[in-house]
Design an enzyme around this catalytic site. Structure first.
Site, PDB file in Angstrom:
ATOM      1  N   CYS A   2      -3.472  17.215   1.106  1.00  0.00           N
ATOM      2  CA  CYS A   2      -3.658  18.505   0.444  1.00  0.00           C
ATOM      3  C   CYS A   2      -2.352  18.927  -0.207  1.00  0.00           C
ATOM      4  CB  CYS A   2      -4.118  19.623   1.368  1.00  0.00           C
ATOM      5  SG  CYS A   2      -5.755  19.392   2.017  1.00  0.00           S
ATOM      6  N   ARG A  27      -1.726  13.984  -3.216  1.00  0.00           N
ATOM      7  CA  ARG A  27      -1.877  14.412  -1.823  1.00  0.00           C
ATOM      8  C   ARG A  27      -3.338  14.657  -1.440  1.00  0.00           C
ATOM      9  NH1 ARG A  27       3.078  16.164   0.169  1.00  0.00           N
ATOM     10  NH2 ARG A  27       2.017  17.316   1.809  1.00  0.00           N
ATOM     11  N   TRP A  73      -7.714  17.278   0.278  1.00  0.00           N
ATOM     12  CA  TRP A  73      -8.144  16.047   0.944  1.00  0.00           C
ATOM     13  C   TRP A  73      -8.983  16.534   2.118  1.00  0.00           C
ATOM     14  CZ3 TRP A  73      -7.553  13.655   5.769  1.00  0.00           C
ATOM     15  CH2 TRP A  73      -7.915  12.299   5.805  1.00  0.00           C
ATOM     16  N   ASN A  97      -2.734  23.725   3.963  1.00  0.00           N
ATOM     17  CA  ASN A  97      -2.577  22.291   4.192  1.00  0.00           C
ATOM     18  C   ASN A  97      -2.351  22.108   5.687  1.00  0.00           C
ATOM     19  OD1 ASN A  97      -1.849  19.582   4.263  1.00  0.00           O
ATOM     20  ND2 ASN A  97       0.240  19.976   3.586  1.00  0.00           N
ATOM     21  N   GLY A  98      -3.196  21.341   6.343  1.00  0.00           N
ATOM     22  CA  GLY A  98      -3.071  21.124   7.786  1.00  0.00           C
ATOM     23  C   GLY A  98      -4.436  21.186   8.443  1.00  0.00           C
ATOM     24  N   GLU A 480       1.235  -6.268   5.778  1.00  0.00           N
ATOM     25  CA  GLU A 480       1.509  -5.375   4.652  1.00  0.00           C
ATOM     26  C   GLU A 480       0.684  -5.778   3.425  1.00  0.00           C
ATOM     27  OE1 GLU A 480       2.490  -2.603   4.192  1.00  0.00           O
ATOM     28  OE2 GLU A 480       2.901  -2.517   2.063  1.00  0.00           O
ATOM     29  N   LYS A 484      -2.179  -3.313   1.615  1.00  0.00           N
ATOM     30  CA  LYS A 484      -2.005  -2.966   0.190  1.00  0.00           C
ATOM     31  C   LYS A 484      -3.264  -3.336  -0.577  1.00  0.00           C
ATOM     32  CE  LYS A 484       0.631  -1.137   0.068  1.00  0.00           C
ATOM     33  NZ  LYS A 484       1.698  -0.434   0.687  1.00  0.00           N
ATOM     34  N   GLU A 487      -6.375  -1.086   0.480  1.00  0.00           N
ATOM     35  CA  GLU A 487      -6.400   0.322   0.096  1.00  0.00           C
ATOM     36  C   GLU A 487      -6.671   0.542  -1.378  1.00  0.00           C
ATOM     37  OE1 GLU A 487      -1.602   1.011   0.544  1.00  0.00           O
ATOM     38  OE2 GLU A 487      -2.852   2.767   0.644  1.00  0.00           O
ATOM     39  N   HIS A 503      -8.752 -18.991  17.076  1.00  0.00           N
ATOM     40  CA  HIS A 503      -9.292 -18.450  18.334  1.00  0.00           C
ATOM     41  C   HIS A 503     -10.458 -17.497  18.063  1.00  0.00           C
ATOM     42  CE1 HIS A 503      -6.161 -20.412  20.635  1.00  0.00           C
ATOM     43  NE2 HIS A 503      -5.309 -20.017  19.708  1.00  0.00           N
ATOM     44  N   LYS A 604      -1.598  10.677  -0.009  1.00  0.00           N
ATOM     45  CA  LYS A 604      -0.233  10.388   0.437  1.00  0.00           C
ATOM     46  C   LYS A 604       0.220  11.503   1.368  1.00  0.00           C
ATOM     47  CE  LYS A 604       3.629   8.074  -1.626  1.00  0.00           C
ATOM     48  NZ  LYS A 604       3.224   6.723  -1.266  1.00  0.00           N
TER      49      LYS A 604
HETATM   50  C1  F6R Z   1       0.077   2.497   2.534  1.00  0.00           C
HETATM   51  C2  F6R Z   1       0.783   3.722   2.850  1.00  0.00           C
HETATM   52  C3  F6R Z   1       0.580   4.334   4.186  1.00  0.00           C
HETATM   53  C4  F6R Z   1       1.866   5.020   4.675  1.00  0.00           C
HETATM   54  C5  F6R Z   1       1.601   5.780   5.977  1.00  0.00           C
HETATM   55  C6  F6R Z   1       2.869   6.403   6.525  1.00  0.00           C
HETATM   56  O1  F6R Z   1       0.421   2.008   1.267  1.00  0.00           O
HETATM   57  O2  F6R Z   1       1.491   4.254   2.040  1.00  0.00           O
HETATM   58  O3  F6R Z   1       0.115   3.409   5.108  1.00  0.00           O
HETATM   59  O4  F6R Z   1       2.848   4.053   4.863  1.00  0.00           O
HETATM   60  O5  F6R Z   1       0.651   6.766   5.747  1.00  0.00           O
HETATM   61  O6  F6R Z   1       3.412   7.319   5.614  1.00  0.00           O
HETATM   62  P1  F6R Z   1       4.912   7.763   5.703  1.00  0.00           P
HETATM   63  O7  F6R Z   1       5.760   6.582   5.370  1.00  0.00           O
HETATM   64  O8  F6R Z   1       5.058   8.871   4.704  1.00  0.00           O
HETATM   65  O9  F6R Z   1       5.154   8.225   7.112  1.00  0.00           O
END
Ligand code: F6R
Length: 609
Positions: A2, A27, A73, A97-98, A480, A484, A487, A503, A604
């Site tokens: 948010c 966000r 969000w 936000n929260g 990783e 990537k 998502e 396994h 994010k």
């Molecule tokens: C994936 C991604 C998320 C963040 C996770 C932690 O591409 O960006 O998995 O890494 O939400 O976020 P931060 O680093 O802001 O604590």
């Protein structure tokens, strides 16, 4: 998670709010809305979907200099106009936000006052609570509300009888503020402040910001005035724009050489030997020397950086290191004491679970050190020590440059620690540091090969499932690579320790199943190639990633595609491999015609638990 913004000033507030919301859209992008003071009172406009849809709904003739805006969000209640913020009850209109955890119990209590919600959101209950407490004194109402509310919040509130004033308060969720000639602005993230000022402050928790066009005054809940400490933003507007790239993600992938240099340069002490140095960060060597165990707590991609850091730490330090998913760690009653060092890794510095892990670690007497990108964020402020990555603003939801900058910071920590603990000599550290210093150039070389990845990604475009496999550092990278890809392409993918595949999971590998195999580390190279042959024997379409020096000795027919890491020492090969994996995810998502920067259901800065 948010985005919230408030503007009060001498410009057209509705325009400013929409511009700010577009910048904060990463966000959350389920719905958007604004509420503005006009001659007719408070006018609210909302729409489902992205900010662009909201822009089209706002009447051009609406005249306003003060208002609040929100991009959502969804947490409580589905994606609908009724659940979109702002929410109004009586004289209160607000954005949030929260998460208000006790909203259900509060709603039951408030029924007795005759107030019933129309939405399914926790925010509307907070608006009802504030309305029930408000009798013309905002501070008194906020005091009462804070006592009752459980959970996390950053609120911007309009009281109908206080024209052109915004009240803000926060607990847990972020809120930054600035004043300029154009007016006063508050937002979830400083990217939305940049057009007004480079000087800003973080609103301290439980303090109240009263925002008017002439400035922002901050008080304790009892009315005592406070002057919050000012911070400066190091970058400008262009850092938060696409600058000719089609997507933020592609731009951020290309920014990695520079981002890593910004992480490394201030910590490289040149003398007879090239040593990592944290004097300017205020991190004393005693932090390392007193630690007999290290815990790295983080979420998602940041946690994957921690996984890689862990392997290097154990290898060079020979002390126990564990990596914990922050959301699990906090409920696991972890064994920590004053000799434990807990490293929190976070781009935003606001991730709720990582913040909670930090608080728990402190409660248990552990020393805490944060590797964080966003200056002044909650995790940075609350940790005993902080090592900023200086990667610059990361706007794409999928983390790229923040991840490799986290890796660079963790490498620095390991090298310094190993050196001061006498585990490796100054000469050896210096050798490693020179390699690290060359990582920017290494990544530039990988970026020169992006056309190959682009072409190869076409093969992944129609795929439903795939696997990433690796051992050791490469397993951490596989995790990783997998997140990537998942998502932003919505392709189901799994990361497996290559030796573990047989396994159970190998039964899923059939003719044509793509398997992305990372084989960058010499000590497990032979074993990795055996695992590659195992999947190849089941018909897998193998995309192999190795270093240049292995290129010539490979048996023919064990891969269909080969991505080659330019010559470098093994220890820094993960940086190059990570960039290949990011490009693979990026181009595959692009070919699938998806919203690369804002993938569905995600946002994010995850400020809810
Ligand atoms: C994936 C991604 C998320 C963040 C996770 C932690 O591409 O960006 O998995 O890494 O939400 O976020 P931060 O680093 O802001 O604590």
């Amino acid at each position: 998670m948010c985005g919230i913004i408030g503007f009060c000033g001498y410009l057209d507030a509705k325009e400013e709010l929409v511009k700010g919301l577009a910048e904060l859209e990463y966000r959350g992008y389920d719905s958007a809305g604004i509420a503005c003071f006009t001659e007719q009172g408070i006018e609210v406009v909302k729409s489902v979907g992205k900010v662009e849809g909201l822009r089209n709904r706002i009447p051009a003739k609406m005249e306003t200099g003060c208002g609040i805006g929100h991009t959502r969000w969804a947490t409580h209640g589905g994606v609908s106009e009724i659940n979109a913020h702002p929410h109004t009850c009586g004289s209160v209109t607000m954005i949030h936000n929260g998460i208000i955890e006790n909203y259900h119990a509060l709603a039951e209590e408030l029924k007795e006052t005759g107030r019933t919600p129309v939405s399914q959101t926790d925010t509307e209950i907070a608006a009802m609570l504030l309305d029930s407490l408000y009798q013309g004194d905002a501070l008194a109402a906020l005091r009462g509300a804070v006592e009752k509310l459980e959970g996390a919040y950053a609120f911007c509130i309009l009281f109908a009888d206080q024209k052109d004033v915004i009240y803000c308060i926060r607990k847990g969720s972020p809120l930054v503020c600035c004043s300029s000639e154009e007016g006063s602005v508050v937002a979830s993230d400083m990217v939305a402040l940049l057009r007004y000022s480079k000087e800003y402050f973080v609103l301290p928790e439980f303090q109240v910001a009263k925002v008017t066009k002439s400035g922002i005054s901050v008080t304790e809940l009892d009315g005592t005035e406070v002057s919050p400490s000012m911070l400066s933003i190091q970058w400008d507007m262009s850092a938060a724009q696409k600058n000719g790239f089609k997507h933020y993600m592609l731009k951020e992938i290309h920014e990695q050489p520079e981002a890593i240099r910004r992480t490394l340069t201030p910590r490289m002490k040149k003398g007879r030997y090239l040593l990592p140095d944290f004097a300017e960060d205020g991190i004393p060597d005693t932090v390392f020397l007193q630690a007999d165990r290290i815990v790295i707590a983080a979420c998602g991609t940041a946690m994957h950086a921690g996984m890689l850091g862990r392997i290097l730490m154990e290898r060079l330090l020979r002390i126990p290191v564990s990596v914990e998913v922050a959301s699990e760690f906090r409920y696991a009653d972890p064994i920590l004491d004053e000799k434990s060092l807990v490293i929190l890794v976070s781009q935003s510095g606001e991730t709720a679970d990582t913040l909670a892990a930090l608080r728990l670690a402190k409660e248990k007497g552990a020393k805490t050190l944060a590797v964080v990108n966003v200056k002044g964020s909650s995790i940075a402020r609350e940790s005993d020590y902080v090592l900023y990555t200086h990667a610059g603003p990361e706007i794409a939801v999928a983390s790229t440059k923040a991840y490799t900058a986290q890796l660079a910071a963790l490498y620095l920590l390991v090298f310094r620690f190993a050196y001061v603990a006498g585990k490796i000599s100054a000469e050896e550290v210096s050798g490693y540091m020179k390699e690290l210093d060359g990582v920017g150039e290494l990544i530039e070389k990988v970026l020169e090969r992006k056309e190959q990845v682009k072409e190869l990604s076409k093969r992944l475009t129609p795929v439903q499932d795939l696997f990433f496999i690796g051992r050791g550092l490469d397993y951490a990278l596989a995790c990783e690579g997998s997140i990537k890809l998942k998502e932003i392409t919505y392709i189901h993918s799994e990361a497996y320790a290559a030796g573990e595949l047989k396994h159970g999971t190998l039964s899923l590998v059939t003719g044509g199943t793509p398997v992305i195999a990372l084989a960058t580390q010499p000590e497990v190279f032979g074993k990795m190639i055996s695992n590659v042959k195992e999947v190849r024997a089941r018909g897998a379409m193998v995309i192999l990633i190795t270093k240049e020096e292995k290129k010539d000795g490979l048996e023919s027919g064990i891969f269909e595609e080969h991505l080659v890491i330019p010559f470098c020492r093994d220890i820094v090969a993960p940086f190059a491999a990570a960039v290949y994996l990011q490009l693979l995810a990026y181009y595959t998502s692009s070919y699938r015609g998806l919203d690369v920067d804002q993938p569905r259901n995600l946002a994010k800065s995850v400020t809810v638990e």
